[in-house]
Enzyme design. Structure first.
Site, mmCIF file in Angstrom:
data_model
loop_
_atom_site.group_PDB
_atom_site.id
_atom_site.type_symbol
_atom_site.label_atom_id
_atom_site.label_comp_id
_atom_site.label_asym_id
_atom_site.label_seq_id
_atom_site.Cartn_x
_atom_site.Cartn_y
_atom_site.Cartn_z
ATOM 1 N N GLU A 162 30.904 41.130 43.342
ATOM 2 C CA GLU A 162 30.885 42.473 42.769
ATOM 3 C C GLU A 162 30.707 42.363 41.251
ATOM 4 O OE1 GLU A 162 34.457 44.628 44.422
ATOM 5 O OE2 GLU A 162 34.617 42.674 45.434
ATOM 6 N N HIS B 138 39.055 51.378 43.335
ATOM 7 C CA HIS B 138 37.671 51.733 43.657
ATOM 8 C C HIS B 138 37.396 53.238 43.603
ATOM 9 C CE1 HIS B 138 36.792 47.649 44.352
ATOM 10 N NE2 HIS B 138 37.112 47.554 45.631
ATOM 11 N N HIS C 271 29.544 46.978 46.719
ATOM 12 C CA HIS C 271 30.555 46.204 47.447
ATOM 13 C C HIS C 271 29.995 45.651 48.764
ATOM 14 C CE1 HIS C 271 34.490 44.837 48.597
ATOM 15 N NE2 HIS C 271 35.116 45.558 47.691
#
Length: 342
Positions: free
Chosen positions: A306, A105, A175
Site C-alpha cells: 500500500e 482507512h 488495498h
C-alpha cells in the site's frame, strides 16, 4: 485494446455495479469496479504461459460488502489515526473508531464503499468521487480523481489527483491483496520480497507508530536484499508478520519501492511510487472466507503493498505532511508492474 464494461452485480440497496476490463497485447487482464475502485482481477502468465488470477477477490458484491478493504481504494485517510482524534488549525476533530481505539482507512464507510463516477478515454479509466464536507467527520469537500492505465509493458499505472475546500489530512492508497502463485494457492510463504527502505516505523500494541524512525539494519525489517517470507515471518516479534510502513525517499519522484518474486511460477511484481512510504502487510488478519472461484482465503494468504504517507501523520509532527489546503493539489502516481523470470 479498448476498455470494455459489463454489469458485475448489484449492491444490497439494488444499485448496479459496473465492471471495467483492460486487456493488453500480452493478454494480461485487469478488472476494476466503479464501486470502491475495487480491483477484482489481475490475470498474468507464469513462465509456462499459463494465465492465473493473482488478485484476491470475490464473485459477487455480497463478498466485497463483507470483506472490508479487499482490492479497494482507501480514503480519506489510509491506515490508522490514533484514538480517532486529530487537531488542525486549532480545531479538534473526532472520527469514527473502527479498529480498536483507532480510526482505520477512512472510517465506517470510506472511499472503498462508495460509488465513483466513471469515464473512459481510450485506454484510461478515470474514477471521480466528491466527498462532502463532514463525511465521516472529516472537514472540507474533497474531490478525488483516480486514473488507471494498463500498458503493453504489463504496468498498471494509478494516478491520483485531489483538491479540498478546507484544510484536512489526506492519505490515499489502493488495498490490493496479491498472491503470485494464484489468488487461491494458499500461504505466501514461498514468495521472495525486497523493499528499498533503509528505515521503518515501529508500532505500539495498537499498531500506531511510536514516532520513532528506526533503521532496518540489524532488524527483522531489513528487506533490502531478497528474503523468503517463510524464513522471515516467524522472526518478526509478535507472530503477526508484517504490517508496517517502510520509509522510502522523500524526493517525490517515482521510484522502485518493492519487488516480490514467486520462484515456483516465475511470476514477479514491482511497485513504483511517488509516495514516501509503503505499508507491507502479510495478511495476518485475513479471516477464513470463501473467495472467488471456490477459493478459500485465510491468514497469510496474500500480501499488500500500500503506497502511502506514513500512518497517523496528522498526529506526528516529525512525519511528512499530509495536510491538503485550499488552492493546493494532491498528486500521487503508483504503479504495479508484472513479469516472469525464466
Amino acid at each position: 485494446m479498448p476498455i470494455s464494461k459489463d454489469i458485475f452485480g448489484k449492491t444490497a440497496e439494488g444499485e448496479a455495479v459496473t465492471r471495467y476490463t483492460f486487456k493488453n497485447k500480452n493478454n494480461v487482464i485487469v478488472r476494476i469496479l466503479d464501486y470502491g475502485g475495487i480491483i477484482t482481477d489481475i490475470i498474468v502468465p507464469d513462465r509456462e504461459g499459463k494465465m492465473e488470477d493473482i488478485s484476491l477477490g470475490f464473485d459477487d458484491m455480497e463478498g466485497y460488502a463483507k470483506s472490508g478493504y479487499v482490492g479497494a481504494l482507501i480514503g480519506r485517510v489510509a491506515n490508522r489515526i490514533a484514538g480517532g482524534q486529530f487537531s488542525l488549525d486549532g480545531t479538534n476533530y473526532s472520527l469514527v473508531v473502527n479498529d480498536g481505539p483507532n480510526s482505520l482507512h477512512g472510517g465506517t464507510r470510506g472511499f472503498g464503499k462508495r460509488f465513483w463516477e466513471a469515464s473512459v478515454d481510450g485506454n484510461k479509466l478515470s474514477l471521480k468521487y466528491i466527498s462532502p464536507d463532514g463525511e465521516e467527520n472529516y472537514p472540507g469537500e474533497v474531490t478525488l480523481t483516480v486514473a488507471y492505465e494498463l500498458t503493453d509493458e504489463n504496468e498498471l499505472i494509478i494516478d491520483y489527483t485531489a483538491t479540498s475546500t478546507k484544510a484536512r489530512p489526506v492519505n490515499f492508497s489502493s488495498h490490493g491483496y496479491f498472491n503470485l502463485g494464484g489468488h487461491g494457492s494458499g500461504k505466501v510463504y514461498d514468495h521472495v520480497v525486497r523493499i528499498n527502505a533503509d528505515s521503518f516505523l515501529p508500532v505500539d500494541d495498537n499498531a500506531i507508530p511510536t514516532g520513532d524512525i528506526r533503521k532496518v539494519e540489524g532488524t527483522e525489517w531489513d528487506l533490502r536484499s531478497p528474503v523468503r517470507l517463510a524464513d522471515r515471518l516467524e522472526q518478526v516479534p509478535g507472530g503477526k508478520g508484517f504490517d508496517h510502513n517502510f520509509n522510502l525517499s522523500l524526493s517525490g519522484e517515482k521510484r522502485l519501492a518493492a519487488r516480490i518474486e514467486h520462484p515456483p511460477s516465475g511470476r514477479w511484481m514491482e511497485c513504483h511510487t511517488t509516495e514516501p512510504g509503503v505499508q507491507f502487510y502479510t495478511s495476518f488478519y485475513l479471516q477464513d472466507m470463501a473467495g472467488k472461484g471456490g477459493a478459500n482465503y485465510s491468514q497469510f494468504g496474500g500480501f499488500c503493498l500500500e503506497a502511502q504517507h506514513y500512518p497517523d501523520s496528522i498526529n506526528q509532527p516529525s512525519f511528512p505532511n499530509t495536510v491538503l489546503r485550499p488552492g493546493e493539489t494532491y498528486r500521487q502516481t503508483t504503479s504495479y508492474t508484472f513479469g516472469v523470470s525464466c
